[in-house]
Design a protein around this motif. Structure first.
Motif, mmCIF file in Angstrom:
data_model
loop_
_atom_site.group_PDB
_atom_site.id
_atom_site.type_symbol
_atom_site.label_atom_id
_atom_site.label_comp_id
_atom_site.label_asym_id
_atom_site.label_seq_id
_atom_site.Cartn_x
_atom_site.Cartn_y
_atom_site.Cartn_z
ATOM 1 N N ASP A 52 0.830 -1.213 0.000
ATOM 2 C CA ASP A 52 0.000 0.000 0.000
ATOM 3 C C ASP A 52 0.861 1.258 0.000
ATOM 4 O OD1 ASP A 52 -2.273 -1.525 -0.044
ATOM 5 O OD2 ASP A 52 -2.695 -1.320 2.097
ATOM 6 N N ASN A 53 1.919 1.257 0.814
ATOM 7 C CA ASN A 53 2.807 2.418 0.847
ATOM 8 C C ASN A 53 3.571 2.585 -0.461
ATOM 9 O OD1 ASN A 53 2.108 3.278 3.401
ATOM 10 N ND2 ASN A 53 3.820 2.271 4.433
ATOM 11 N N ASN A 56 1.255 4.137 -2.971
ATOM 12 C CA ASN A 56 1.123 5.559 -2.666
ATOM 13 C C ASN A 56 2.371 6.324 -3.096
ATOM 14 O OD1 ASN A 56 -0.142 7.910 -1.217
ATOM 15 N ND2 ASN A 56 1.657 7.652 0.081
ATOM 16 N N TYR A 57 3.541 5.759 -2.801
ATOM 17 C CA TYR A 57 4.819 6.391 -3.147
ATOM 18 C C TYR A 57 4.912 6.635 -4.655
ATOM 19 C CZ TYR A 57 9.923 7.029 -3.245
ATOM 20 O OH TYR A 57 11.188 7.531 -3.429
ATOM 21 N N GLN A 59 2.426 6.593 -6.910
ATOM 22 C CA GLN A 59 1.362 7.486 -7.374
ATOM 23 C C GLN A 59 1.716 8.950 -7.112
ATOM 24 O OE1 GLN A 59 -2.050 5.828 -5.316
ATOM 25 N NE2 GLN A 59 -2.712 4.676 -7.127
ATOM 26 N N LEU A 60 2.257 9.239 -5.931
ATOM 27 C CA LEU A 60 2.662 10.611 -5.603
ATOM 28 C C LEU A 60 3.785 11.081 -6.526
ATOM 29 C CD1 LEU A 60 2.665 10.529 -1.687
ATOM 30 C CD2 LEU A 60 1.075 11.789 -3.162
#
Length: 199
Positions: A52-53, A56-57, A59-60
């Motif tokens: 999940d992280n 997110n990493y 995608q950001l």
């Protein structure tokens, strides 16, 4: 060249390493490091431990590229054919001709192999010789001795420390950030030659 003219298909490579734009599909390529090497994220401001992280990493990072403030790369070790990690340009400022280089992390199998020096040579050469930058800045947690030693070894000069500069992954703790840099004249007057001898 303006921020909007940053080459969006930039690929940098030599015989040792290939850097290409980071993509969502790299979640699968980097997941093994994310899941199994928690020490990689000890000093990271945006951790990518766990799927999940990592999602997110990435995608950001891609959103920042779309906003033309950053340019993240996936790093591939050409000798093994494996994905080694990621790095990026950020705080891209063409009017001032400055950029920061960071968010760099590699799996444990690729640390100390020379891969980082190959990456930094390609990135610095691109920054100074293609983008026309005057200054490339590096920052790190002042406790991150391995990262600081790596930056000094490629020719970075320490400029100082910003005290209590920002929160860390453990948000109740703030970090001191060490600032290092390489200037264009330093690149052409010795840093490039010295770094190339270490490749």
């Amino acid at each position: 060249m303006t921020v909007s003219q940053f080459p969006q298909n930039t690929i940098l490579e030599d015989d040792f390493v290939l850097l290409r734009p980071l993509e969502l599909t790299d979640i699968d390529n980097l997941l093994d490091i994310s899941l199994n090497e928690p020490e990689t994220w000890k000093y990271s401001l945006v951790p990518a431990d766990g799927k999940d992280n990592l999602i997110n990493y990435i995608q950001l990072a891609i959103k920042a590229r779309e906003n033309k403030t950053e340019f993240p790369f996936a790093v591939i070790d050409k000798k093994s054919g494996k994905y080694a990690g990621s790095t990026r340009f950020y705080d891209i400022n063409f009017p001032f001709r400055t950029v920061q280089l960071g968010y760099t992390w590699y799996g444990k199998d690729f640390r100390g192999t020379g891969l980082n020096k190959h990456c930094k040579f390609l990135l610095l050469q691109f920054a100074f010789e293609t983008l026309g930058m005057e200054r490339v800045e590096f920052r790190a947690d002042n406790n991150n001795e391995r990262s600081i030693a790596a930056m000094k070894s490629i020719g970075c000069k320490v400029e100082g420390v910003l005290r209590s500069n920002m929160p860390t992954y453990e948000s109740e703790i703030r970090r001191d950030s060490i600032i290092l840099s390489i200037l264009k004249e330093e690149w052409f007057n010795g840093v490039k030659e010295n770094l190339s001898k270490k490749l």
